[in-house]
Scaffold this motif. Structure first.
Motif, PDB file in Angstrom:
ATOM      1  N   LEU A  22       0.833  -1.206   0.000  1.00  0.00           N
ATOM      2  CA  LEU A  22       0.000   0.000   0.000  1.00  0.00           C
ATOM      3  C   LEU A  22       0.865   1.252   0.000  1.00  0.00           C
ATOM      4  CD1 LEU A  22      -2.844   1.369   0.380  1.00  0.00           C
ATOM      5  CD2 LEU A  22      -2.354   1.272   2.825  1.00  0.00           C
ATOM      6  N   GLN A  23       1.830   1.323   0.900  1.00  0.00           N
ATOM      7  CA  GLN A  23       2.695   2.503   0.988  1.00  0.00           C
ATOM      8  C   GLN A  23       3.563   2.646  -0.257  1.00  0.00           C
ATOM      9  OE1 GLN A  23       2.069   4.766   3.090  1.00  0.00           O
ATOM     10  NE2 GLN A  23       0.700   3.481   4.289  1.00  0.00           N
ATOM     11  N   LEU A  24       4.031   1.528  -0.793  1.00  0.00           N
ATOM     12  CA  LEU A  24       4.839   1.567  -2.000  1.00  0.00           C
ATOM     13  C   LEU A  24       4.026   2.100  -3.178  1.00  0.00           C
ATOM     14  CD1 LEU A  24       7.453   0.952  -3.507  1.00  0.00           C
ATOM     15  CD2 LEU A  24       6.679  -1.410  -3.729  1.00  0.00           C
ATOM     16  N   GLY A  25       2.813   1.615  -3.324  1.00  0.00           N
ATOM     17  CA  GLY A  25       1.941   2.083  -4.408  1.00  0.00           C
ATOM     18  C   GLY A  25       1.670   3.569  -4.330  1.00  0.00           C
ATOM     19  N   ARG A  26       1.433   4.056  -3.130  1.00  0.00           N
ATOM     20  CA  ARG A  26       1.167   5.489  -2.964  1.00  0.00           C
ATOM     21  C   ARG A  26       2.439   6.314  -3.153  1.00  0.00           C
ATOM     22  NH1 ARG A  26      -3.162   5.295   2.027  1.00  0.00           N
ATOM     23  NH2 ARG A  26      -4.846   4.444   0.779  1.00  0.00           N
ATOM     24  N   ALA A  27       3.562   5.795  -2.695  1.00  0.00           N
ATOM     25  CA  ALA A  27       4.829   6.528  -2.817  1.00  0.00           C
ATOM     26  C   ALA A  27       5.249   6.673  -4.278  1.00  0.00           C
ATOM     27  CB  ALA A  27       5.923   5.824  -2.016  1.00  0.00           C
ATOM     28  N   GLU A  28       4.971   5.651  -5.096  1.00  0.00           N
ATOM     29  CA  GLU A  28       5.377   5.704  -6.504  1.00  0.00           C
ATOM     30  C   GLU A  28       4.777   6.891  -7.237  1.00  0.00           C
ATOM     31  OE1 GLU A  28       4.334   1.732  -7.735  1.00  0.00           O
ATOM     32  OE2 GLU A  28       6.375   1.016  -7.370  1.00  0.00           O
ATOM     33  N   HIS A  29       3.596   7.312  -6.836  1.00  0.00           N
ATOM     34  CA  HIS A  29       2.926   8.447  -7.488  1.00  0.00           C
ATOM     35  C   HIS A  29       3.477   9.801  -7.037  1.00  0.00           C
ATOM     36  CE1 HIS A  29       0.066   5.818  -9.401  1.00  0.00           C
ATOM     37  NE2 HIS A  29      -0.155   5.229  -8.242  1.00  0.00           N
ATOM     38  N   LEU A  30       4.321   9.814  -6.032  1.00  0.00           N
ATOM     39  CA  LEU A  30       4.855  11.063  -5.487  1.00  0.00           C
ATOM     40  C   LEU A  30       6.236  11.406  -6.027  1.00  0.00           C
ATOM     41  CD1 LEU A  30       3.712  10.424  -1.823  1.00  0.00           C
ATOM     42  CD2 LEU A  30       2.720  12.074  -3.420  1.00  0.00           C
ATOM     43  N   VAL A  31       6.819  10.523  -6.789  1.00  0.00           N
ATOM     44  CA  VAL A  31       8.175  10.731  -7.318  1.00  0.00           C
ATOM     45  C   VAL A  31       8.144  11.847  -8.356  1.00  0.00           C
ATOM     46  CG1 VAL A  31      10.032   9.674  -8.658  1.00  0.00           C
ATOM     47  CG2 VAL A  31       8.912   8.391  -6.835  1.00  0.00           C
ATOM     48  N   LYS A  32       8.963  12.877  -8.123  1.00  0.00           N
ATOM     49  CA  LYS A  32       9.026  14.029  -9.038  1.00  0.00           C
ATOM     50  C   LYS A  32      10.419  14.234  -9.624  1.00  0.00           C
ATOM     51  CE  LYS A  32       4.799  15.364  -7.986  1.00  0.00           C
ATOM     52  NZ  LYS A  32       3.776  14.608  -8.635  1.00  0.00           N
ATOM     53  N   THR A  33      11.457  13.749  -8.942  1.00  0.00           N
ATOM     54  CA  THR A  33      12.831  14.006  -9.372  1.00  0.00           C
ATOM     55  C   THR A  33      13.623  12.697  -9.342  1.00  0.00           C
ATOM     56  OG1 THR A  33      13.669  14.383  -7.126  1.00  0.00           O
ATOM     57  CG2 THR A  33      12.728  16.299  -8.272  1.00  0.00           C
ATOM     58  N   PRO A  34      14.794  12.674  -9.980  1.00  0.00           N
ATOM     59  CA  PRO A  34      15.646  11.482  -9.888  1.00  0.00           C
ATOM     60  C   PRO A  34      16.031  11.152  -8.441  1.00  0.00           C
ATOM     61  CG  PRO A  34      16.378  12.870 -11.698  1.00  0.00           C
ATOM     62  CD  PRO A  34      15.328  13.652 -10.949  1.00  0.00           C
ATOM     63  N   TYR A  35      16.221  12.185  -7.618  1.00  0.00           N
ATOM     64  CA  TYR A  35      16.545  11.937  -6.204  1.00  0.00           C
ATOM     65  C   TYR A  35      15.379  11.233  -5.511  1.00  0.00           C
ATOM     66  CZ  TYR A  35      17.616  12.826  -1.297  1.00  0.00           C
ATOM     67  OH  TYR A  35      17.855  12.678   0.047  1.00  0.00           O
ATOM     68  N   ASP A  36      14.157  11.683  -5.776  1.00  0.00           N
ATOM     69  CA  ASP A  36      12.978  11.015  -5.217  1.00  0.00           C
ATOM     70  C   ASP A  36      12.950   9.548  -5.655  1.00  0.00           C
ATOM     71  OD1 ASP A  36      12.180  13.502  -4.221  1.00  0.00           O
ATOM     72  OD2 ASP A  36      10.623  13.806  -5.732  1.00  0.00           O
TER      73      ASP A  36
END
Length: 168
Positions: free
Chosen positions: A71-85
């Motif tokens: 669940l947390q992984l799925g939600r986190a994947e949508h928050l990635v904006k930069t290569p560092y993220d």
């Protein structure tokens, strides 16, 4: 106006640090509660929300709660904006996947390692290398020794993907 926008972020960062301190002290339930409470105020701050979700992913990983980790992984994947993220996500997700014996876990860790090494994020690079060391120790992985010879010598060779597939 600028000061008003900074205050919620400052409070979120303080809360995140407090949650990490609870986690370091072994107070996992308190850390989980704080990370979860902070999420309601983090929706306008994607990187902060990403870090909070990665914290919850790590706690789920420690508890062996694969449902919460997914669940947390799925939600986190949508928050990635930069290569560092992406590197932060690949670090935590790669470690979770590698611990579960998934084939892509080590590759994600290596991808994070490359990006962090190239960008000079030394603290995060150290964390990724420690994760790689943990996985290597758990599965008895070794790094090949390369030379300039035109010879390949494999002693007691194993292929991690084939090995994990055969044992599953």
């Amino acid at each position: 106006a600028l000061k008003q926008r900074e205050e919620p972020v400052t409070e979120l960062l303080r809360g995140e640090l407090k949650a990490q301190l609870l986690w370091a002290r072994g107070e996992v339930a308190g850390a989980r509660k704080m990370f979860t409470a902070l999420l309601s105020n983090a929706q306008e701050h994607p990187r902060t929300e990403l870090r909070l979700r990665l914290g919850l992913l790590t706690l789920a990983m420690l508890d062996g709660d694969d449902t919460q980790a997914r669940l947390q992984l799925g939600r986190a994947e949508h928050l990635v904006k930069t290569p560092y993220d992406q590197a932060l996500l690949d670090h935590r997700a790669g470690l979770w996947q590698a611990r579960r014996g998934e084939r892509c876990g080590v590759m994600r860790l290596q991808k994070a390692e490359e990006l962090l090494a190239a960008s000079g994020h030394l603290r995060d690079l150290l964390r990724v290398r420690l994760a790689l060391a943990e996985v290597a120790a758990a599965y008895n992985y070794v790094r090949p020794e390369l030379s300039n010879d035109w010879q390949i010598t494999i002693v007691a060779g194993r292929h991690p993907v084939v090995e994990r597939t055969l044992t599953d």
